[in-house]
Design a protein around this motif. Structure first.
Motif, mmCIF file in Angstrom:
data_model
loop_
_atom_site.group_PDB
_atom_site.id
_atom_site.type_symbol
_atom_site.label_atom_id
_atom_site.label_comp_id
_atom_site.label_asym_id
_atom_site.label_seq_id
_atom_site.Cartn_x
_atom_site.Cartn_y
_atom_site.Cartn_z
ATOM 1 N N GLU A 42 -4.789 6.903 -3.885
ATOM 2 C CA GLU A 42 -3.665 6.013 -4.653
ATOM 3 C C GLU A 42 -2.402 6.017 -3.792
ATOM 4 N N VAL A 43 -1.771 4.591 -3.692
ATOM 5 C CA VAL A 43 -0.519 4.493 -3.124
ATOM 6 C C VAL A 43 0.251 3.418 -4.033
ATOM 7 N N LEU A 44 1.355 3.460 -3.626
ATOM 8 C CA LEU A 44 2.485 2.473 -4.015
ATOM 9 C C LEU A 44 2.009 1.032 -3.517
ATOM 10 N N CYS A 45 2.015 0.163 -4.317
ATOM 11 C CA CYS A 45 1.898 -1.354 -3.925
ATOM 12 C C CYS A 45 2.708 -1.660 -2.883
ATOM 13 N N SER A 46 4.159 -0.987 -2.900
ATOM 14 C CA SER A 46 5.195 -1.190 -2.062
ATOM 15 C C SER A 46 5.021 -0.881 -0.650
ATOM 16 N N ARG A 47 3.661 -0.027 -0.299
ATOM 17 C CA ARG A 47 3.539 0.493 0.988
ATOM 18 C C ARG A 47 2.520 -0.289 1.852
ATOM 19 N N PRO A 48 2.565 -1.548 2.288
ATOM 20 C CA PRO A 48 1.419 -2.149 3.019
ATOM 21 C C PRO A 48 1.227 -1.434 4.086
ATOM 22 N N GLU A 49 1.947 -0.780 4.793
ATOM 23 C CA GLU A 49 1.644 0.029 5.996
ATOM 24 C C GLU A 49 0.596 1.123 5.862
ATOM 25 N N LEU A 50 0.615 1.566 4.330
ATOM 26 C CA LEU A 50 -0.279 2.852 4.296
ATOM 27 C C LEU A 50 -1.553 2.119 4.104
ATOM 28 N N LEU A 51 -1.645 1.026 3.312
ATOM 29 C CA LEU A 51 -2.889 0.161 2.970
ATOM 30 C C LEU A 51 -3.611 -0.263 4.260
ATOM 31 N N GLN A 52 -2.749 -0.373 5.209
ATOM 32 C CA GLN A 52 -3.366 -0.750 6.570
ATOM 33 C C GLN A 52 -4.092 0.515 7.021
ATOM 34 N N ALA A 53 -3.193 1.731 6.961
ATOM 35 C CA ALA A 53 -3.770 3.055 7.764
ATOM 36 C C ALA A 53 -5.082 3.439 7.157
ATOM 37 N N LEU A 54 -5.055 3.345 5.765
ATOM 38 C CA LEU A 54 -5.955 3.726 4.999
ATOM 39 C C LEU A 54 -7.361 3.050 4.839
ATOM 40 N N GLN A 55 -7.210 1.918 5.290
ATOM 41 C CA GLN A 55 -8.462 0.957 5.216
ATOM 42 C C GLN A 55 -9.638 1.264 6.119
ATOM 43 N N PRO A 56 -9.639 2.164 7.201
ATOM 44 C CA PRO A 56 -10.703 2.491 7.823
ATOM 45 C C PRO A 56 -11.464 3.312 7.159
ATOM 46 N N LEU A 57 -10.772 4.165 6.068
ATOM 47 C CA LEU A 57 -11.434 5.221 5.486
ATOM 48 C C LEU A 57 -12.444 4.679 4.290
ATOM 49 N N ALA A 58 -11.963 3.375 3.923
ATOM 50 C CA ALA A 58 -12.707 2.815 2.570
ATOM 51 C C ALA A 58 -14.113 2.648 3.202
ATOM 52 N N HIS A 59 -15.013 2.606 2.095
ATOM 53 C CA HIS A 59 -16.248 2.497 2.065
ATOM 54 C C HIS A 59 -16.812 1.497 1.104
ATOM 55 N N ALA A 60 -17.051 0.296 1.777
ATOM 56 C CA ALA A 60 -16.858 -0.918 0.723
ATOM 57 C C ALA A 60 -18.078 -0.770 -0.218
ATOM 58 N N PRO A 61 -19.387 -0.351 0.226
ATOM 59 C CA PRO A 61 -20.601 -0.182 -0.832
ATOM 60 C C PRO A 61 -20.331 0.599 -2.016
ATOM 61 N N THR A 62 -19.334 1.639 -1.738
ATOM 62 C CA THR A 62 -19.252 2.845 -2.639
ATOM 63 C C THR A 62 -17.950 2.121 -3.682
ATOM 64 N N TRP A 63 -17.153 1.238 -2.775
ATOM 65 C CA TRP A 63 -16.091 1.012 -3.591
ATOM 66 C C TRP A 63 -16.519 -0.341 -4.586
ATOM 67 N N ALA A 64 -17.518 -1.018 -4.141
ATOM 68 C CA ALA A 64 -18.286 -2.205 -5.202
ATOM 69 C C ALA A 64 -18.859 -1.560 -6.344
ATOM 70 N N VAL A 65 -19.735 -0.272 -6.095
ATOM 71 C CA VAL A 65 -20.410 0.409 -7.063
ATOM 72 C C VAL A 65 -19.383 0.918 -7.884
ATOM 73 N N ALA A 66 -18.273 1.469 -7.425
ATOM 74 C CA ALA A 66 -17.361 1.974 -8.548
ATOM 75 C C ALA A 66 -16.504 0.948 -9.333
ATOM 76 N N THR A 67 -16.433 -0.094 -8.758
ATOM 77 C CA THR A 67 -15.626 -1.145 -9.396
ATOM 78 C C THR A 67 -16.450 -1.645 -10.602
ATOM 79 N N ALA A 68 -17.841 -1.734 -10.405
ATOM 80 C CA ALA A 68 -18.690 -2.324 -11.378
ATOM 81 C C ALA A 68 -18.661 -1.253 -12.520
ATOM 82 N N GLU A 69 -18.776 -0.145 -12.183
ATOM 83 C CA GLU A 69 -18.844 1.194 -13.133
ATOM 84 C C GLU A 69 -17.357 1.200 -14.192
ATOM 85 N N ARG A 70 -16.380 0.991 -13.187
ATOM 86 C CA ARG A 70 -15.246 1.367 -13.984
ATOM 87 C C ARG A 70 -14.715 0.085 -14.802
ATOM 88 N N ALA A 71 -15.423 -1.144 -14.266
ATOM 89 C CA ALA A 71 -15.291 -2.493 -15.285
ATOM 90 C C ALA A 71 -15.808 -2.510 -16.714
#
Length: 340
Positions: free
Chosen positions: A210-239
């Motif tokens: 989790e980060v602040l929305c006002s920190r776009p440089e963090l979003l860019q730095a953390l993007q390589p850590l993201a695993h899209a298949p897991t993120w999609a699975v979690a998004t469906a479950e959390r919805a």
């Protein structure tokens, strides 16, 4: 704007052994990418209140509020959470920057003497902190004809819960398998419940940053850590949970699996996602009612928006079947489901 290696990042984390493992894991991944990373250990309100169930004191969001305050005050740059502890609606100004690959999402049966529910002695006590596990365990015990078994609240971090078990306060406890695996305690697991037996919680086994929305440089730095298949699975479950009211402490299970996982770790590579959910009355079903309401659906998912839509669809099935929503969001969804 790209973070450089000399820039120092601070991770806000709870101070339990499992939370520190999770933060150390993210720190190691960031250090591999040249970042300088420190940890800020914190005790949250959820760690302090141990004499009442989470559903009665504000839910699992109590584990993240102090960490979010540290982000707002600039004392930390990011917070690492067990995703199942993260509220379904983040406060304004915050967002998830990444969801990491999922560990084993199943629940684990831990007992020094009993290898399974069926082996419990008469009058046994099983401990759990989760309303979801309460309703699912009650359904399993009902199938076994074991109305003598008591399900009692169990609070504290993972080590505290194991100590209470070893001290004889419970005959068995149910924990997330992921935490035991991450701390090298896999040998304590007597049995893993398959999803058909005990459907996992939304996001269980996954880590979120989790980060602040006002920190776009963090979003860019953390993007390589993201695993899209897991993120999609979690998004469906959390919805599913968000649509029913957004409470982490609802008696609700949601678990999604890919029929065929996307070939890439970053969407829009898509695949068929299958989502199951279950809801039960925490105080027990009324006479003639099923102990659990279940719903499921499958859809082609190639974006987080598509995953979210699948979750809403399954939640609407539960609402039409009689699941009780909570809060303004859930009540509005229930009205739509009933055609009101």
């Amino acid at each position: 704007m790209t973070l450089v290696a000399s820039r120092s990042l601070t991770i806000a984390t709870r101070e339990s052994r499992l939370a520190l493992w999770q933060a150390e894991h993210v720190r190691a991944l960031l250090r591999q990418r040249g970042h300088v990373v420190e940890l800020l250990g914190m005790t949250t309100l959820g760690d302090q209140i141990l004499d009442r169930s989470l559903s009665k004191v504000g839910g699992k969001g109590l584990f993240v509020k102090e960490l979010e305050l540290a982000l707002e005050q600039g004392r930390a740059d990011l917070a690492v959470h067990s995703l199942k502890d993260v509220p379904m609606e983040l406060p304004p100004g915050f967002e998830l920057a990444a969801v990491l690959p999922r560990e084993d999402a199943r629940d684990a049966w831990v007992s020094p003497h009993c290898a399974s529910l069926a082996e419990l002695p008469r009058g046994a006590v099983v401990g759990t902190s989760s309303l979801r596990r309460v309703v699912l365990l009650r359904a399993l015990l009902r199938d076994l004809g074991r109305d003598d078994v008591r399900i009692e609240p169990l609070r504290g971090n993972l080590d505290t819960r194991l100590r209470k078990l070893d001290a004889g306060q419970y005959h068995a406890i149910v924990l997330a398998a992921a935490g035991l695996v991450r701390l090298g305690l896999e040998a304590r697991i007597r049995q893993r419940f398959e999803p058909e037996q005990m459907l996992p919680a939304a996001g269980q086994g996954a880590l979120g940053i989790e980060v602040l929305c006002s920190r776009p440089e963090l979003l860019q730095a953390l993007q390589p850590l993201a695993h899209a298949p897991t993120w999609a699975v979690a998004t469906a479950e959390r919805a599913v949970s968000r649509t029913l009211g957004g409470s982490c402490s609802m008696p609700l299970a949601a678990y999604a699996t890919w029929a065929q996982a996307p070939a890439q770790e970053h969407l829009p590579a898509g695949g068929t996602l299958h989502l199951q959910a279950a809801w039960g009355e925490p105080e027990g079903a009324a006479a003639g009612q099923p102990p659990l309401l279940r719903a499921s659906a499958s859809a082609w998912v190639d974006s987080l928006e598509a995953a979210d839509a699948l979750g809403v669809q399954v939640a609407q099935q539960l609402l039409r079947a009689g699941a009780r929503a909570v809060g303004a969001l859930g009540v509005a969804a229930q009205a739509r489901a009933s055609g009101a």
